[in-house]
Design a protein around this motif. Structure first.
Motif, PDB file in Angstrom:
ATOM      1  N   GLU A   1      21.109  53.633 -12.440  1.00 37.15           N
ATOM      2  CA  GLU A   1      20.715  53.374 -11.064  1.00 37.15           C
ATOM      3  C   GLU A   1      20.513  54.229 -10.119  1.00 37.15           C
ATOM      4  N   LYS A   2      20.915  55.309 -10.224  1.00 38.29           N
ATOM      5  CA  LYS A   2      20.555  56.567  -9.047  1.00 38.29           C
ATOM      6  C   LYS A   2      19.303  57.021  -9.179  1.00 38.29           C
ATOM      7  N   LEU A   3      18.891  57.051 -10.531  1.00 35.66           N
ATOM      8  CA  LEU A   3      17.598  57.610 -10.967  1.00 35.66           C
ATOM      9  C   LEU A   3      16.349  56.739 -10.637  1.00 35.66           C
ATOM     10  N   ALA A   4      16.772  55.194 -10.845  1.00 36.03           N
ATOM     11  CA  ALA A   4      15.573  54.282 -10.567  1.00 36.03           C
ATOM     12  C   ALA A   4      15.608  54.237  -9.012  1.00 36.03           C
ATOM     13  N   GLN A   5      16.453  54.331  -8.455  1.00 38.62           N
ATOM     14  CA  GLN A   5      16.555  54.327  -6.625  1.00 38.62           C
ATOM     15  C   GLN A   5      15.598  55.472  -6.360  1.00 38.62           C
ATOM     16  N   ALA A   6      16.164  56.812  -6.873  1.00 34.38           N
ATOM     17  CA  ALA A   6      15.383  57.906  -6.694  1.00 34.38           C
ATOM     18  C   ALA A   6      13.811  57.842  -6.787  1.00 34.38           C
ATOM     19  N   VAL A   7      13.427  57.303  -7.963  1.00 42.40           N
ATOM     20  CA  VAL A   7      12.093  57.036  -8.485  1.00 42.40           C
ATOM     21  C   VAL A   7      11.318  56.061  -7.442  1.00 42.40           C
ATOM     22  N   ALA A   8      12.156  54.991  -7.208  1.00 42.35           N
ATOM     23  CA  ALA A   8      11.564  53.900  -6.075  1.00 42.35           C
ATOM     24  C   ALA A   8      11.152  54.421  -4.793  1.00 42.35           C
ATOM     25  N   THR A   9      12.298  55.305  -4.372  1.00 42.71           N
ATOM     26  CA  THR A   9      12.264  55.657  -2.903  1.00 42.71           C
ATOM     27  C   THR A   9      11.367  56.999  -2.751  1.00 42.71           C
ATOM     28  N   LYS A  10      11.448  57.666  -4.010  1.00 37.89           N
ATOM     29  CA  LYS A  10      10.891  59.267  -4.012  1.00 37.89           C
ATOM     30  C   LYS A  10      11.815  60.054  -3.321  1.00 37.89           C
ATOM     31  N   ARG A  11      13.029  59.809  -3.061  1.00 36.96           N
ATOM     32  CA  ARG A  11      14.096  60.635  -2.457  1.00 36.96           C
ATOM     33  C   ARG A  11      15.518  60.376  -3.105  1.00 36.96           C
ATOM     34  N   TRP A  12      16.190  61.502  -3.238  1.00 30.77           N
ATOM     35  CA  TRP A  12      17.410  61.590  -3.551  1.00 30.77           C
ATOM     36  C   TRP A  12      18.395  60.918  -2.936  1.00 30.77           C
ATOM     37  N   GLU A  13      19.700  60.571  -3.130  1.00 29.97           N
ATOM     38  CA  GLU A  13      20.636  59.968  -2.204  1.00 29.97           C
ATOM     39  C   GLU A  13      20.906  60.539  -0.761  1.00 29.97           C
ATOM     40  N   ASP A  14      20.677  62.031  -0.935  1.00 31.74           N
ATOM     41  CA  ASP A  14      20.797  62.680   0.388  1.00 31.74           C
ATOM     42  C   ASP A  14      19.720  62.857   1.024  1.00 31.74           C
ATOM     43  N   GLY A  15      18.604  61.999   0.837  1.00 32.48           N
ATOM     44  CA  GLY A  15      17.608  61.945   1.718  1.00 32.48           C
ATOM     45  C   GLY A  15      16.263  62.949   1.394  1.00 32.48           C
ATOM     46  N   ASN A  16      16.561  63.901   0.502  1.00 34.64           N
ATOM     47  CA  ASN A  16      15.750  65.024   0.138  1.00 34.64           C
ATOM     48  C   ASN A  16      14.770  64.406  -0.783  1.00 34.64           C
ATOM     49  N   LEU A  17      13.243  64.810  -0.699  1.00 33.75           N
ATOM     50  CA  LEU A  17      12.467  64.294  -1.345  1.00 33.75           C
ATOM     51  C   LEU A  17      12.369  65.066  -2.845  1.00 33.75           C
ATOM     52  N   LEU A  18      12.045  63.832  -3.739  1.00 29.67           N
ATOM     53  CA  LEU A  18      11.855  64.631  -5.035  1.00 29.67           C
ATOM     54  C   LEU A  18      10.528  65.378  -5.163  1.00 29.67           C
ATOM     55  N   SER A  19      10.455  66.415  -5.989  1.00 28.16           N
ATOM     56  CA  SER A  19       9.519  67.020  -6.283  1.00 28.16           C
ATOM     57  C   SER A  19       8.631  66.480  -7.226  1.00 28.16           C
ATOM     58  N   GLU A  20       7.544  66.671  -7.609  1.00 28.01           N
ATOM     59  CA  GLU A  20       6.477  66.036  -8.450  1.00 28.01           C
ATOM     60  C   GLU A  20       7.081  66.073  -9.788  1.00 28.01           C
ATOM     61  N   ALA A  21       7.563  67.466 -10.113  1.00 23.34           N
ATOM     62  CA  ALA A  21       8.276  67.393 -11.487  1.00 23.34           C
ATOM     63  C   ALA A  21       9.713  66.654 -11.556  1.00 23.34           C
ATOM     64  N   GLN A  22      10.299  66.480 -10.471  1.00 17.94           N
ATOM     65  CA  GLN A  22      11.426  65.608 -10.580  1.00 17.94           C
ATOM     66  C   GLN A  22      11.163  64.454 -10.703  1.00 17.94           C
ATOM     67  N   LEU A  23      10.007  64.041  -9.819  1.00 14.71           N
ATOM     68  CA  LEU A  23       9.715  62.445 -10.136  1.00 14.71           C
ATOM     69  C   LEU A  23       9.280  62.217 -11.431  1.00 14.71           C
ATOM     70  N   ALA A  24       8.440  62.879 -12.064  1.00 14.51           N
ATOM     71  CA  ALA A  24       7.907  62.755 -13.347  1.00 14.51           C
ATOM     72  C   ALA A  24       8.987  62.623 -14.380  1.00 14.51           C
ATOM     73  N   HIS A  25      10.273  63.424 -14.400  1.00 16.17           N
ATOM     74  CA  HIS A  25      11.108  63.612 -15.223  1.00 16.17           C
ATOM     75  C   HIS A  25      12.087  62.518 -15.171  1.00 16.17           C
ATOM     76  N   SER A  26      12.413  61.941 -13.964  1.00 17.94           N
ATOM     77  CA  SER A  26      13.061  60.986 -13.594  1.00 17.94           C
ATOM     78  C   SER A  26      12.512  59.456 -14.023  1.00 17.94           C
ATOM     79  N   LEU A  27      11.355  59.396 -13.743  1.00 24.02           N
ATOM     80  CA  LEU A  27      10.615  58.405 -14.198  1.00 24.02           C
ATOM     81  C   LEU A  27      10.752  58.021 -15.671  1.00 24.02           C
ATOM     82  N   GLN A  28      10.292  59.480 -16.427  1.00 21.22           N
ATOM     83  CA  GLN A  28      10.521  59.305 -17.825  1.00 21.22           C
ATOM     84  C   GLN A  28      11.913  58.638 -18.492  1.00 21.22           C
ATOM     85  N   LEU A  29      12.915  59.350 -17.633  1.00 24.03           N
ATOM     86  CA  LEU A  29      14.238  58.952 -17.939  1.00 24.03           C
ATOM     87  C   LEU A  29      14.471  57.469 -17.839  1.00 24.03           C
ATOM     88  N   VAL A  30      14.206  57.267 -16.721  1.00 20.42           N
ATOM     89  CA  VAL A  30      14.140  55.632 -16.155  1.00 20.42           C
ATOM     90  C   VAL A  30      13.571  54.714 -17.105  1.00 20.42           C
TER      91      VAL A  30
END
Length: 93
Positions: A16-45
């Motif tokens: 759920e946390k990863l799916a939310q991060a991918v949807a908003t492109k931000r971590w829970e603390d408000g920091n933006l995901l890097s391109e690599a973090q977004l790609a890897h998180s999307l793969q995991l989701v």
């Protein structure tokens, strides 16, 4: 740990946390995901949806690792067979 083991060990809360991060492109603390973090998180989701949730929604990855893409007519047919909504015309009332 290999990728499949990682996906299967993922908790629903982590998913759920990863799916939310991918949807908003931000971590829970408000920091933006890097391109690599977004790609890897999307793969995991997507892998979690395919392997754990056994999802066959449009643009997901199937358990065999292949992308599942449904046509509009396939989605409409699926929705019609799963729908429990009663439909009436105004003439019936």
């Amino acid at each position: 740990m290999n990728f499949n083991a990682l996906v299967q060990a993922m908790t629903p809360e982590t998913y759920e946390k990863l799916a939310q991060a991918v949807a908003t492109k931000r971590w829970e603390d408000g920091n933006l995901l890097s391109e690599a973090q977004l790609a890897h998180s999307l793969q995991l989701v997507m892998a979690y949806q395919a392997v754990v949730l056994k999802s066959e929604e449009l643009f997901t990855i199937g358990a065999d690792g292949q992308m599942i893409q449904k046509t509009k007519s396939e989605i409409q047919k699926q929705n019609e067979t799963q729908s429990s909504i009663a439909r009436f015309s105004h003439d019936d009332l």
